[in-house]
Design a protein around this motif. Structure first.
Motif, PDB file in Angstrom:
ATOM      1  N   ALA A  74      63.991  34.326  20.287  1.00  0.00           N
ATOM      2  CA  ALA A  74      64.504  34.825  19.249  1.00  0.00           C
ATOM      3  C   ALA A  74      65.005  34.425  18.750  1.00  0.00           C
ATOM      4  CB  ALA A  74      63.763  36.168  19.259  1.00  0.00           C
ATOM      5  N   ASP A  75      65.335  34.241  16.945  1.00  0.00           N
ATOM      6  CA  ASP A  75      66.923  33.958  16.031  1.00  0.00           C
ATOM      7  C   ASP A  75      67.063  35.644  15.891  1.00  0.00           C
ATOM      8  OD1 ASP A  75      66.882  31.341  15.836  1.00  0.00           O
ATOM      9  OD2 ASP A  75      65.133  31.558  13.892  1.00  0.00           O
ATOM     10  N   PRO A  76      68.959  35.198  15.247  1.00  0.00           N
ATOM     11  CA  PRO A  76      69.406  36.575  15.481  1.00  0.00           C
ATOM     12  C   PRO A  76      69.106  37.438  14.124  1.00  0.00           C
ATOM     13  CG  PRO A  76      70.577  34.486  15.479  1.00  0.00           C
ATOM     14  CD  PRO A  76      69.445  33.710  14.861  1.00  0.00           C
ATOM     15  N   ASP A  77      68.181  37.087  13.352  1.00  0.00           N
ATOM     16  CA  ASP A  77      67.034  38.242  12.732  1.00  0.00           C
ATOM     17  C   ASP A  77      65.511  38.267  13.026  1.00  0.00           C
ATOM     18  OD1 ASP A  77      65.521  36.186  12.216  1.00  0.00           O
ATOM     19  OD2 ASP A  77      65.623  35.715  10.668  1.00  0.00           O
ATOM     20  N   GLY A  78      65.645  38.403  14.366  1.00  0.00           N
ATOM     21  CA  GLY A  78      64.604  38.613  15.108  1.00  0.00           C
ATOM     22  C   GLY A  78      63.490  37.887  15.463  1.00  0.00           C
ATOM     23  N   SER A  79      63.114  37.011  14.833  1.00  0.00           N
ATOM     24  CA  SER A  79      62.122  36.390  13.748  1.00  0.00           C
ATOM     25  C   SER A  79      61.915  34.886  15.174  1.00  0.00           C
ATOM     26  CB  SER A  79      62.929  35.082  12.612  1.00  0.00           C
ATOM     27  OG  SER A  79      62.672  34.225  12.961  1.00  0.00           O
ATOM     28  N   VAL A  80      60.813  35.020  15.339  1.00  0.00           N
ATOM     29  CA  VAL A  80      60.562  33.707  16.883  1.00  0.00           C
ATOM     30  C   VAL A  80      59.615  32.452  15.658  1.00  0.00           C
ATOM     31  CG1 VAL A  80      59.189  33.301  18.409  1.00  0.00           C
ATOM     32  CG2 VAL A  80      60.837  34.713  18.592  1.00  0.00           C
ATOM     33  N   ARG A  81      59.981  31.372  15.316  1.00  0.00           N
ATOM     34  CA  ARG A  81      59.299  29.986  14.645  1.00  0.00           C
ATOM     35  C   ARG A  81      58.349  29.755  14.963  1.00  0.00           C
ATOM     36  NH1 ARG A  81      60.593  31.656   9.705  1.00  0.00           N
ATOM     37  NH2 ARG A  81      62.167  33.220   9.523  1.00  0.00           N
ATOM     38  N   ALA A  82      57.304  30.315  15.881  1.00  0.00           N
ATOM     39  CA  ALA A  82      56.008  29.609  16.663  1.00  0.00           C
ATOM     40  C   ALA A  82      54.663  29.831  16.277  1.00  0.00           C
ATOM     41  CB  ALA A  82      56.384  29.658  17.960  1.00  0.00           C
ATOM     42  N   THR A  83      53.516  29.188  15.747  1.00  0.00           N
ATOM     43  CA  THR A  83      52.723  30.003  16.709  1.00  0.00           C
ATOM     44  C   THR A  83      52.321  30.055  17.141  1.00  0.00           C
ATOM     45  OG1 THR A  83      51.420  28.195  16.307  1.00  0.00           O
ATOM     46  CG2 THR A  83      51.805  27.376  14.348  1.00  0.00           C
ATOM     47  N   GLN A  84      51.225  31.010  16.993  1.00  0.00           N
ATOM     48  CA  GLN A  84      49.907  31.439  18.552  1.00  0.00           C
ATOM     49  C   GLN A  84      49.881  30.404  19.048  1.00  0.00           C
ATOM     50  OE1 GLN A  84      47.773  34.297  18.186  1.00  0.00           O
ATOM     51  NE2 GLN A  84      48.372  35.531  16.624  1.00  0.00           N
ATOM     52  N   GLU A  85      49.563  29.362  19.468  1.00  0.00           N
ATOM     53  CA  GLU A  85      49.282  27.889  19.830  1.00  0.00           C
ATOM     54  C   GLU A  85      49.741  27.495  20.679  1.00  0.00           C
ATOM     55  OE1 GLU A  85      47.178  23.821  19.712  1.00  0.00           O
ATOM     56  OE2 GLU A  85      47.145  25.221  18.014  1.00  0.00           O
ATOM     57  N   ASP A  86      51.405  27.388  19.613  1.00  0.00           N
ATOM     58  CA  ASP A  86      53.039  26.833  20.660  1.00  0.00           C
ATOM     59  C   ASP A  86      53.216  28.341  21.428  1.00  0.00           C
ATOM     60  OD1 ASP A  86      52.729  24.766  18.390  1.00  0.00           O
ATOM     61  OD2 ASP A  86      54.450  26.275  17.579  1.00  0.00           O
ATOM     62  N   LEU A  87      52.988  29.066  20.922  1.00  0.00           N
ATOM     63  CA  LEU A  87      53.765  30.619  22.146  1.00  0.00           C
ATOM     64  C   LEU A  87      53.273  30.574  23.821  1.00  0.00           C
ATOM     65  CD1 LEU A  87      54.314  33.353  19.755  1.00  0.00           C
ATOM     66  CD2 LEU A  87      55.898  31.893  21.089  1.00  0.00           C
ATOM     67  N   CYS A  88      51.572  30.035  23.307  1.00  0.00           N
ATOM     68  CA  CYS A  88      50.672  30.155  25.095  1.00  0.00           C
ATOM     69  C   CYS A  88      50.550  28.698  25.663  1.00  0.00           C
ATOM     70  CB  CYS A  88      48.894  30.419  24.110  1.00  0.00           C
ATOM     71  SG  CYS A  88      47.758  29.875  25.539  1.00  0.00           S
ATOM     72  N   ARG A  89      51.552  27.806  24.770  1.00  0.00           N
ATOM     73  CA  ARG A  89      51.876  26.742  25.417  1.00  0.00           C
ATOM     74  C   ARG A  89      52.473  26.519  25.888  1.00  0.00           C
ATOM     75  NH1 ARG A  89      51.575  23.523  21.364  1.00  0.00           N
ATOM     76  NH2 ARG A  89      53.782  23.115  21.088  1.00  0.00           N
ATOM     77  N   MET A  90      54.073  27.786  25.502  1.00  0.00           N
ATOM     78  CA  MET A  90      55.407  27.611  26.450  1.00  0.00           C
ATOM     79  C   MET A  90      55.212  29.047  27.597  1.00  0.00           C
ATOM     80  SD  MET A  90      57.949  27.590  23.023  1.00  0.00           S
ATOM     81  CE  MET A  90      57.053  28.112  22.413  1.00  0.00           C
ATOM     82  N   ALA A  91      54.650  29.737  27.318  1.00  0.00           N
ATOM     83  CA  ALA A  91      54.216  30.527  27.671  1.00  0.00           C
ATOM     84  C   ALA A  91      53.787  30.640  29.798  1.00  0.00           C
ATOM     85  CB  ALA A  91      53.435  32.209  27.239  1.00  0.00           C
ATOM     86  N   GLY A  92      52.778  29.037  29.085  1.00  0.00           N
ATOM     87  CA  GLY A  92      52.160  28.836  30.140  1.00  0.00           C
ATOM     88  C   GLY A  92      51.188  29.446  30.970  1.00  0.00           C
ATOM     89  N   MET A  93      50.373  29.994  30.488  1.00  0.00           N
ATOM     90  CA  MET A  93      49.279  31.345  30.484  1.00  0.00           C
ATOM     91  C   MET A  93      48.018  30.915  30.630  1.00  0.00           C
ATOM     92  SD  MET A  93      51.042  34.609  29.648  1.00  0.00           S
ATOM     93  CE  MET A  93      52.156  35.208  29.489  1.00  0.00           C
ATOM     94  N   SER A  94      46.979  31.026  30.419  1.00  0.00           N
ATOM     95  CA  SER A  94      45.477  30.772  30.423  1.00  0.00           C
ATOM     96  C   SER A  94      45.171  31.562  29.308  1.00  0.00           C
ATOM     97  CB  SER A  94      44.783  31.505  32.154  1.00  0.00           C
ATOM     98  OG  SER A  94      44.486  32.979  31.924  1.00  0.00           O
ATOM     99  N   ARG A  95      44.725  31.028  28.176  1.00  0.00           N
ATOM    100  CA  ARG A  95      44.569  31.816  26.822  1.00  0.00           C
ATOM    101  C   ARG A  95      44.083  33.387  26.874  1.00  0.00           C
ATOM    102  NH1 ARG A  95      43.916  28.467  23.064  1.00  0.00           N
ATOM    103  NH2 ARG A  95      44.059  26.087  23.090  1.00  0.00           N
ATOM    104  N   ALA A  96      43.086  33.691  27.855  1.00  0.00           N
ATOM    105  CA  ALA A  96      42.921  35.044  28.338  1.00  0.00           C
ATOM    106  C   ALA A  96      43.924  34.952  28.452  1.00  0.00           C
ATOM    107  CB  ALA A  96      41.531  35.653  29.095  1.00  0.00           C
ATOM    108  N   ALA A  97      44.991  35.793  29.423  1.00  0.00           N
ATOM    109  CA  ALA A  97      46.525  36.173  30.065  1.00  0.00           C
ATOM    110  C   ALA A  97      46.885  36.039  28.722  1.00  0.00           C
ATOM    111  CB  ALA A  97      46.781  35.687  30.622  1.00  0.00           C
ATOM    112  N   PHE A  98      46.979  35.903  28.010  1.00  0.00           N
ATOM    113  CA  PHE A  98      48.683  35.225  26.892  1.00  0.00           C
ATOM    114  C   PHE A  98      47.795  36.019  26.039  1.00  0.00           C
ATOM    115  CE2 PHE A  98      48.813  34.277  22.440  1.00  0.00           C
ATOM    116  CZ  PHE A  98      50.238  33.810  22.810  1.00  0.00           C
ATOM    117  N   ARG A  99      46.593  36.033  25.958  1.00  0.00           N
ATOM    118  CA  ARG A  99      46.085  37.290  24.122  1.00  0.00           C
ATOM    119  C   ARG A  99      46.119  38.767  25.493  1.00  0.00           C
ATOM    120  NH1 ARG A  99      41.758  33.279  23.788  1.00  0.00           N
ATOM    121  NH2 ARG A  99      40.376  34.154  25.686  1.00  0.00           N
ATOM    122  N   ARG A 100      45.697  38.785  26.386  1.00  0.00           N
ATOM    123  CA  ARG A 100      45.878  40.945  27.054  1.00  0.00           C
ATOM    124  C   ARG A 100      47.304  40.536  26.199  1.00  0.00           C
ATOM    125  NH1 ARG A 100      42.383  39.124  30.868  1.00  0.00           N
ATOM    126  NH2 ARG A 100      44.360  38.308  32.366  1.00  0.00           N
ATOM    127  N   ALA A 101      48.921  39.819  27.130  1.00  0.00           N
ATOM    128  CA  ALA A 101      50.158  40.410  26.887  1.00  0.00           C
ATOM    129  C   ALA A 101      50.216  40.422  25.601  1.00  0.00           C
ATOM    130  CB  ALA A 101      50.655  38.727  27.425  1.00  0.00           C
TER     131      ALA A 101
END
Length: 227
Positions: free
Chosen positions: A168-195
């Motif tokens: 997160a930037d200081p203003d509370g924003s995370v500039r990334a797509t859900q696809e980016d976040l899923c890839r960075m989280a290293g989770m399955s798509r199902a686990a990512f969607r639940r989280a």
């Protein structure tokens, strides 16, 4: 000497005030400043890939870098998104082996590149520089162990919450797509969607196109501590 340090800071820009290099002796910073050059890497551009022969070390001045590792065959998973002040590329270079990770630009980024010849020449002439590179290696190894510990010890939701707090930037924003976040989280798509859904339903975050906003940082911090 003071004038030399000022010139060094001018060359290194933000890298002289944040991250590993900023914590090293002035003389070492000056040698690095003289040895390196700035370049711009477009979004998706590679600094290097798994299997490459090392030719430089890299410092991130502006932008974001993604660090990925292979898991099976040609599939890679992003394990870390680095901010300015981050340095990478020393380990394989100094060990004289090929690259074991891939590093790419998540957005257009300004990179300070120090070529292998300059690194080796400085080490041959200034043996005291070795400790500086040991510090960098230690910092990145510690980061890798921390990431592994989070994977082993935390729930998917807690891991995702921690990742958002880091990104997160200081203003509370995370500039990334859900696809980016899923890839960075290293989770399955199902686990990512639940989280992801769990944090949205709890009111911790909200989404817009291409950006996620942290709405309740305290709640997100609490979620990050789940075991």
């Amino acid at each position: 000497m003071e004038q030399s340090c000022r010139k060094c800071s001018d060359v290194l820009r933000g890298l002289a005030s944040v991250g590993w290099l900023a914590e090293q002796p002035d003389a070492f910073q000056t040698r690095m400043a003289r040895a390196g050059r700035w370049s711009t890497v477009p979004r998706g551009g590679l600094l290097y890939a798994v299997g490459d022969v090392p030719n430089a070390i890299f410092g991130l001045g502006e932008g974001l870098l993604e660090v990925s590792i292979p898991i099976t065959g040609e599939e890679e998973v992003t394990i870390y998104r680095a901010r300015p002040g981050f340095w990478i590329g020393d380990s394989a270079l100094l060990a004289e082996t090929t690259r074991s990770i891939t590093v790419s630009a998540a957005v257009e980024s300004r990179i300070f590149r120090v070529p292998i010849g300059a690194v080796r020449r400085n080490l041959a002439e200034h043996a005291e520089d070795w400790i500086c590179f040991f510090r960098l290696n230690h910092a990145n190894a510690t980061l890798a162990v921390r990431i592994l510990a989070e994977v082993l010890a935390l729930t998917p939701r807690a891991r995702f919450a921690r990742m958002l707090l880091r990104l997160a930037d200081p203003d509370g924003s995370v500039r990334a797509t859900q696809e980016d976040l899923c890839r960075m989280a290293g989770m399955s798509r199902a686990a990512f969607r639940r989280a992801f859904k769990g944090l949205i339903d709890a009111g911790s975050v909200r989404t817009e196109y291409g950006v996620l906003w942290i709405v309740d940082r305290a709640a997100l911090q609490l979620a990050s501590e789940e075991a």
